[in-house]
Design a protein around this motif. Structure first.
Motif, mmCIF file in Angstrom:
data_model
loop_
_atom_site.group_PDB
_atom_site.id
_atom_site.type_symbol
_atom_site.label_atom_id
_atom_site.label_comp_id
_atom_site.label_asym_id
_atom_site.label_seq_id
_atom_site.Cartn_x
_atom_site.Cartn_y
_atom_site.Cartn_z
ATOM 1 N N ARG A 224 28.971 36.191 27.718
ATOM 2 C CA ARG A 224 29.938 35.828 26.856
ATOM 3 C C ARG A 224 31.409 36.571 26.975
ATOM 4 N NH1 ARG A 224 25.504 34.863 23.300
ATOM 5 N NH2 ARG A 224 25.857 36.944 22.472
ATOM 6 N N CYS A 225 31.184 37.847 27.327
ATOM 7 C CA CYS A 225 32.531 38.505 27.449
ATOM 8 C C CYS A 225 33.227 38.023 29.079
ATOM 9 C CB CYS A 225 32.253 40.218 27.515
ATOM 10 S SG CYS A 225 33.652 40.975 27.983
ATOM 11 N N ILE A 226 32.477 38.268 29.977
ATOM 12 C CA ILE A 226 33.085 37.867 31.125
ATOM 13 C C ILE A 226 33.260 36.366 31.307
ATOM 14 C CG2 ILE A 226 30.805 37.351 32.624
ATOM 15 C CD1 ILE A 226 33.723 39.533 33.790
ATOM 16 N N SER A 227 32.563 35.570 30.800
ATOM 17 C CA SER A 227 33.007 33.951 30.783
ATOM 18 C C SER A 227 34.226 33.602 30.094
ATOM 19 C CB SER A 227 31.874 33.356 30.752
ATOM 20 O OG SER A 227 31.374 33.250 29.237
ATOM 21 N N GLY A 228 34.616 34.527 29.301
ATOM 22 C CA GLY A 228 35.973 34.086 28.417
ATOM 23 C C GLY A 228 37.079 34.136 29.253
ATOM 24 N N SER A 229 36.978 34.664 30.673
ATOM 25 C CA SER A 229 38.311 34.422 31.239
ATOM 26 C C SER A 229 37.857 33.641 32.912
ATOM 27 C CB SER A 229 38.857 35.852 31.695
ATOM 28 O OG SER A 229 37.749 36.625 32.180
ATOM 29 N N ASP A 230 38.791 33.466 33.618
ATOM 30 C CA ASP A 230 38.497 32.893 34.773
ATOM 31 C C ASP A 230 37.873 33.873 35.773
ATOM 32 O OD1 ASP A 230 38.385 31.002 36.824
ATOM 33 O OD2 ASP A 230 40.684 31.097 37.446
ATOM 34 N N THR A 231 36.560 33.965 35.723
ATOM 35 C CA THR A 231 35.930 34.925 36.749
ATOM 36 C C THR A 231 35.006 34.055 37.748
ATOM 37 O OG1 THR A 231 34.310 35.194 34.967
ATOM 38 C CG2 THR A 231 36.001 36.897 35.170
ATOM 39 N N GLU A 232 34.580 34.641 38.835
ATOM 40 C CA GLU A 232 33.801 34.258 39.760
ATOM 41 C C GLU A 232 32.583 34.241 39.472
ATOM 42 O OE1 GLU A 232 35.230 32.712 42.222
ATOM 43 O OE2 GLU A 232 37.181 33.251 41.610
ATOM 44 N N THR A 233 31.595 33.368 40.294
ATOM 45 C CA THR A 233 30.240 33.277 40.025
ATOM 46 C C THR A 233 29.575 34.835 40.274
ATOM 47 O OG1 THR A 233 30.004 31.169 40.763
ATOM 48 C CG2 THR A 233 27.977 32.517 40.792
ATOM 49 N N ASP A 234 29.744 35.638 41.290
ATOM 50 C CA ASP A 234 29.032 36.639 41.218
ATOM 51 C C ASP A 234 29.456 37.728 40.234
ATOM 52 O OD1 ASP A 234 31.723 37.186 41.813
ATOM 53 O OD2 ASP A 234 31.581 38.498 43.665
ATOM 54 N N GLN A 235 30.633 37.483 39.468
ATOM 55 C CA GLN A 235 30.976 38.405 38.456
ATOM 56 C C GLN A 235 29.978 37.970 37.096
ATOM 57 O OE1 GLN A 235 35.450 37.857 38.499
ATOM 58 N NE2 GLN A 235 35.181 39.905 38.141
ATOM 59 N N ARG A 236 29.856 36.751 36.945
ATOM 60 C CA ARG A 236 28.808 36.451 35.910
ATOM 61 C C ARG A 236 27.412 36.773 35.999
ATOM 62 N NH1 ARG A 236 32.188 31.159 33.385
ATOM 63 N NH2 ARG A 236 34.193 31.863 33.797
ATOM 64 N N VAL A 237 26.871 36.567 37.105
ATOM 65 C CA VAL A 237 25.561 37.076 37.623
ATOM 66 C C VAL A 237 25.445 38.477 37.450
ATOM 67 C CG1 VAL A 237 23.886 37.330 39.529
ATOM 68 C CG2 VAL A 237 25.044 35.420 39.294
ATOM 69 N N ALA A 238 26.534 39.212 37.813
ATOM 70 C CA ALA A 238 26.483 40.813 37.663
ATOM 71 C C ALA A 238 26.239 41.015 36.329
ATOM 72 C CB ALA A 238 27.515 41.480 38.344
ATOM 73 N N ALA A 239 27.056 40.408 35.428
ATOM 74 C CA ALA A 239 27.249 40.737 33.911
ATOM 75 C C ALA A 239 25.820 40.341 33.293
ATOM 76 C CB ALA A 239 28.506 39.784 33.079
ATOM 77 N N LEU A 240 25.338 39.212 33.575
ATOM 78 C CA LEU A 240 23.985 38.972 33.169
ATOM 79 C C LEU A 240 22.808 39.577 33.548
ATOM 80 C CD1 LEU A 240 22.513 36.439 31.847
ATOM 81 C CD2 LEU A 240 21.740 35.613 34.067
ATOM 82 N N PHE A 241 23.040 40.417 34.861
ATOM 83 C CA PHE A 241 21.679 41.246 35.142
ATOM 84 C C PHE A 241 22.178 42.742 34.937
ATOM 85 C CE2 PHE A 241 20.173 38.188 38.645
ATOM 86 C CZ PHE A 241 19.447 37.129 37.729
ATOM 87 N N SER A 242 23.497 42.717 34.245
ATOM 88 C CA SER A 242 23.845 44.495 33.914
ATOM 89 C C SER A 242 22.725 45.302 33.307
ATOM 90 C CB SER A 242 25.210 44.453 33.300
ATOM 91 O OG SER A 242 25.173 43.937 31.973
ATOM 92 N N VAL A 243 21.956 44.421 32.594
ATOM 93 C CA VAL A 243 20.740 45.017 31.613
ATOM 94 C C VAL A 243 19.791 45.757 32.375
ATOM 95 C CG1 VAL A 243 21.657 43.751 29.408
ATOM 96 C CG2 VAL A 243 19.796 42.738 31.201
ATOM 97 N N LEU A 244 19.794 45.240 33.751
ATOM 98 C CA LEU A 244 18.593 45.722 34.532
ATOM 99 C C LEU A 244 18.897 46.776 35.261
ATOM 100 C CD1 LEU A 244 17.532 42.096 35.884
ATOM 101 C CD2 LEU A 244 16.867 43.228 33.685
#
Length: 374
Positions: A224-244
């Protein structure tokens, strides 16, 4: 021969949204008739044609019959005797199963307009259960339309859970799963996509590492945090998987057939997150560890990726640890000032040049650290 505007274009027009793509269904025609009118056939599995002027897609009305498991287990029947209602019945959600005639008349055999007004995502017919990809599509439409008040109907959610329990999701090919995930990551509320998958038990099949109590909530907070701005797909995947952890993040991204940039940034984010957590527990920050982090990020050759990584970490790190990113950024700026050319003019080359560059960077990083560290 009759032509109808169908699907998303009709839905978005009725919602007052911008219509980006227009798809058409042709009833009562043969491929030969379409070709004779100048259309170009592009469909391999069933007759789809491009308009000779607008290049919009025109598909002959068709029906489908389930013959096997998964997304590909269908036979398609297309002929002039297939009606518009039969074609619309094979679609996923009622709001996507409306059409508009050339005269402007709305054709709505499955009450899609009512569900639009009720903000309901409802399956058209029991045939929904024949295609597990529709689970992901429903979740994606929830991610798009939740801001407008839409939600998945209870009976559709029950049907999706039943499909998962019967093993239909196990037969989805990774490429199609990734395609839906990639699209969902750029919808209005991408976190809703994963919440719907969790609610129908599909997440445990597709990304089991996230379908753990507490883990998903943390992952979606970063997303939710990273998708609040104009970011790329790789950043959104990285944020989602940052808990791993790093190995798991890279493995899951690879299993999903995500592009290399997504795999790389997901692994890099996980690596940095673990390193930052350890460094923040130290009384003094070692300059060599900061330099190692910059080397690992390939900062010297790819500063733009380091910037992308920093943006992800701003969302993935706990609040107290985010302050470290300013320290790392200051160290990077300081170390950037080292000039290999100036050192070469001093007669250095080869390994000696490399050592000199490293020592100068270390010195500058040490000088950039807070006074309490010196």
């Amino acid at each position: 021969m009759q032509t109808y505007l169908v699907g998303g274009a009709v839905r978005d027009e009725l919602l007052g949204l911008e219509v980006k793509d227009r798809d058409w269904v042709v009833v009562g025609a043969t491929p030969e008739e379409m070709l004779a009118k100048g259309f170009k056939q592009v469909g391999a599995d069933f007759p789809v044609f491009l308009h000779p002027e607008t290049r919009e897609e025109y598909a002959l009305a068709r029906t489908e019959r389930k013959q096997g498991r998964g997304y590909h287990g269908f036979s398609v029947y297309s002929a002039p005797d297939v009606t518009l209602e039969e074609d619309l019945k094979r679609r996923d959600l009622t709001i996507n199963a409306m059409a508009r005639s050339e005269e402007g008349e709305l054709v709505d055999p499955f009450d899609g307009f009512r569900d639009l007004k009720d903000h309901a995502l409802r399956h058209v017919s029991p045939a929904f259960a024949e295609d597990p990809l529709r689970i992901l599509r429903t979740a994606r439409f929830a991610a798009r339309l939740t801001p407008l008040g839409f939600r998945v109907c209870d009976d559709t959610m029950r049907l999706m859970r039943q499909m998962v329990a019967e093993g239909e999701v196990d037969h989805l090919v990774p490429e199609r799963v990734w395609q839906e995930i990639q699209r969902a990551l750029h919808e209005h509320e991408p976190d809703t996509f994963f919440e719907v998958l969790q609610a129908c038990d599909a997440l445990a099949v597709l990304i089991p590492e996230l379908a753990v109590p507490g883990v998903l909530e943390e992952a979606l907070e970063a997303l939710r945090c990273i998708s609040g701005s104009d970011t790329e797909t790789d950043q959104r995947v990285a944020a989602l998987f940052s808990v791993l952890d790093e190995e798991t993040a890279r493995h899951r991204a690879a299993t999903l057939k995500a592009p290399n940039d997504c795999r790389s940034l997901a692994g890099l984010t996980a690596h940095f997150k673990a390193e930052v957590t350890e460094l923040c527990s130290m009384d003094r920050l070692p300059a060599d560890r900061l330099l190692e982090l910059l080397d690992t990020a390939d900062f010297w050759r790819r500063p733009e990726r380091f910037q992308a990584l920093t943006e992800v970490l701003e969302c993935a790190l706990p609040e107290p640890e985010r302050a470290f990113l300013k320290v790392l950024g200051k160290a990077a700026d300081s170390a950037t000032g080292v000039s290999p050319k100036a050192l070469m003019e001093q007669g250095l080359s080869g390994k000696a040049l490399g050592r000199a560059i490293r020592e100068e960077r270390l010195t500058r990083i040490q000088q950039s650290l807070p006074d309490t560290n010196n």
